[in-house]
Design an enzyme around this catalytic site. Sequence first.
Site, PDB file in Angstrom:
ATOM      1  N   LYS A 192      -3.492   3.886  -0.159  1.00 36.47           N
ATOM      2  CA  LYS A 192      -2.682   5.018  -0.494  1.00 36.47           C
ATOM      3  C   LYS A 192      -3.257   5.560  -1.955  1.00 36.47           C
ATOM      4  O   LYS A 192      -3.558   6.644  -2.389  1.00 36.47           O
ATOM      5  CB  LYS A 192      -1.430   4.851  -0.738  1.00 36.47           C
ATOM      6  CG  LYS A 192      -0.634   4.712   0.640  1.00 36.47           C
ATOM      7  CD  LYS A 192       0.808   4.325   0.600  1.00 36.47           C
ATOM      8  CE  LYS A 192       1.055   3.073   0.292  1.00 36.47           C
ATOM      9  NZ  LYS A 192       2.101   2.366   0.976  1.00 36.47           N
ATOM     10  N   HIS A 207       0.920   2.022  -9.901  1.00 41.54           N
ATOM     11  CA  HIS A 207       1.665   1.902  -8.658  1.00 41.54           C
ATOM     12  C   HIS A 207       2.382   0.236  -8.787  1.00 41.54           C
ATOM     13  O   HIS A 207       1.693  -0.601  -9.379  1.00 41.54           O
ATOM     14  CB  HIS A 207       0.784   1.544  -7.495  1.00 41.54           C
ATOM     15  CG  HIS A 207       1.477   1.239  -6.082  1.00 41.54           C
ATOM     16  ND1 HIS A 207       2.064   2.359  -5.484  1.00 41.54           N
ATOM     17  CD2 HIS A 207       1.979   0.335  -5.438  1.00 41.54           C
ATOM     18  CE1 HIS A 207       2.551   2.058  -4.184  1.00 41.54           C
ATOM     19  NE2 HIS A 207       2.490   0.289  -4.234  1.00 41.54           N
ATOM     20  N   ASP A 264      -1.705   3.735   7.627  1.00 33.88           N
ATOM     21  CA  ASP A 264      -0.721   2.720   6.883  1.00 33.88           C
ATOM     22  C   ASP A 264       0.892   3.188   7.087  1.00 33.88           C
ATOM     23  O   ASP A 264       1.621   2.286   7.322  1.00 33.88           O
ATOM     24  CB  ASP A 264      -0.673   3.072   5.297  1.00 33.88           C
ATOM     25  CG  ASP A 264       0.302   2.073   4.428  1.00 33.88           C
ATOM     26  OD1 ASP A 264       0.005   1.156   4.669  1.00 33.88           O
ATOM     27  OD2 ASP A 264       1.130   2.920   3.728  1.00 33.88           O
ATOM     28  N   ARG A 273       4.959  -3.346  10.859  1.00 37.16           N
ATOM     29  CA  ARG A 273       5.199  -4.671  10.288  1.00 37.16           C
ATOM     30  C   ARG A 273       6.632  -4.901   9.925  1.00 37.16           C
ATOM     31  O   ARG A 273       7.175  -5.974   9.747  1.00 37.16           O
ATOM     32  CB  ARG A 273       4.268  -4.842   8.881  1.00 37.16           C
ATOM     33  CG  ARG A 273       3.003  -4.796   9.343  1.00 37.16           C
ATOM     34  CD  ARG A 273       2.024  -4.222   7.930  1.00 37.16           C
ATOM     35  NE  ARG A 273       2.297  -4.987   6.660  1.00 37.16           N
ATOM     36  CZ  ARG A 273       2.389  -4.549   5.431  1.00 37.16           C
ATOM     37  NH1 ARG A 273       1.794  -3.277   5.016  1.00 37.16           N
ATOM     38  NH2 ARG A 273       2.581  -5.497   4.443  1.00 37.16           N
ATOM     39  N   SER A 291      -2.509  -1.887   2.262  1.00 31.03           N
ATOM     40  CA  SER A 291      -1.289  -0.761   2.364  1.00 31.03           C
ATOM     41  C   SER A 291      -1.338   0.037   0.957  1.00 31.03           C
ATOM     42  O   SER A 291      -1.426   1.181   0.624  1.00 31.03           O
ATOM     43  CB  SER A 291      -0.158  -1.537   2.711  1.00 31.03           C
ATOM     44  OG  SER A 291       0.718  -0.499   2.361  1.00 31.03           O
TER      45      SER A 291
END
Length: 435
Positions: free
Chosen positions: A187, A82, A161, A168, A183
């Site tokens: 995931k 990621h 999320d 946010r 967050s």
Amino acid sequence: MRAYDLILKKREGDELSKEEIKFLIDGFTNGDIPDYQMSALSMAIYFNGMNDRETADLTMAMAESGDQIDLSKIKGVKVDKHSTGGVGDTTSLVLVPLVSAAGIPVAKMSGRGLGHTGGTIDKLESIPGFKTDLSMDRFIDNVNEIKAAIAGQTGNLTPADKKLYSLRDVTATVDSIPLIASSIMSKKIAGGADGIVLDVKVGSGAFMKTLENAEKLAEIMVNIGEKLGRDTTAVLTDMEQPLGHAVGNNLEVIEAINTLKGEGPEDLTDLCLTLGANMLEIAGEVESYQKGYQILEDLIANGKAFEQFKKLVKKQGGDVSCIEDPDKFKKSENTTEIKAKASGYLSQLKALDIGMAAMLVGAGREQKGDQILNEVGVVVHKKYGEKVTKGEKIATLYHNKENENTKEAIDKLNNSFIIKEEKPEPRKLIYKIID
Ligand code: URA
Ligand code: CA
């Protein structure tokens, strides 16, 4: 329990328990806790932070807010990657074929992007015919058959999320370390990965502008991963300039093709080899990171990485002839060249403005559901530290219409390249690896 009391508790700088965090996240997901209370809580977290235990509990509560994917039918250790997000980040397109060519199963779930360009899914869909809406069974079968698959995220992965991120985004609470860490990690946990490699970007083109903050974010995410039983490595990498040369959907697919053939930009190639070597190490495939790096370099040199990309494209219905001959990709109607305003050395490339220029001509979405154009974007020809002469071409904007947005994009690009007489200090691409 009452949301009010928990907001007050966090406002006063106290710790929230696991049960309290679960109560807040479940209540917010099912609509019992309204947006205004969650906004206030986010701001309290922004100012008072969370310790590692609270951040791990928040991660788990969000991971459990929706479906959790079971990848146990895929043989081998599943390692996911990621990126915290940057400009022209073409790495996933290269890493999936590269790492799977080494025999490691790569089951990649990706999102559509908001921002300068589309996400990995949008970029792949710029290949004619390429399908990303695979059923769960198809997704798993493909990984077992050819070691790789890339699919769009399923409908109900981490709904907490999704909701919290939108909130946010409009309440100035995106850049909070515990909120970003939970967050991202929620995931990855819900996505079923056994191991995780994180590319944490640092610099003016990233969420984390300083090495100090990026290091904190990386350490917390690695900690959460270990606490939750996932082997996690974070690589801190430079985001002061776009990665590689291309920023745009099919422009980045072409850049990925070049990289897989060993003809890609130096920085993108090095970053992919570094992230990939860490994935091989976590998968237990190699005894050292250096060995992993060498194996992946060989897979590029002997053509196997590129072959694997063609296999993946074919398996998901894409037109392989475009991969073999990238001239077949749709082209923008117009191009505008950006020229150096002076002679000297490129001492700054404003990554965010370059990304914004690509978005203005249609490469990215400002809002969910916006149409994106595959054929537009920016290619930078010169990078940080390179010598340029006045009038020399330093970037090309690929665009269709000549309208207000195009003019603004050209203006932005004209101001994105700072040229100085002295040669600037060399920059590092990889700052640190934390595991
Ligand atoms: N990427 C995410 O997925 N979440 C964040 O909060 C920031 C970047
Ligand atoms: Ca790129």
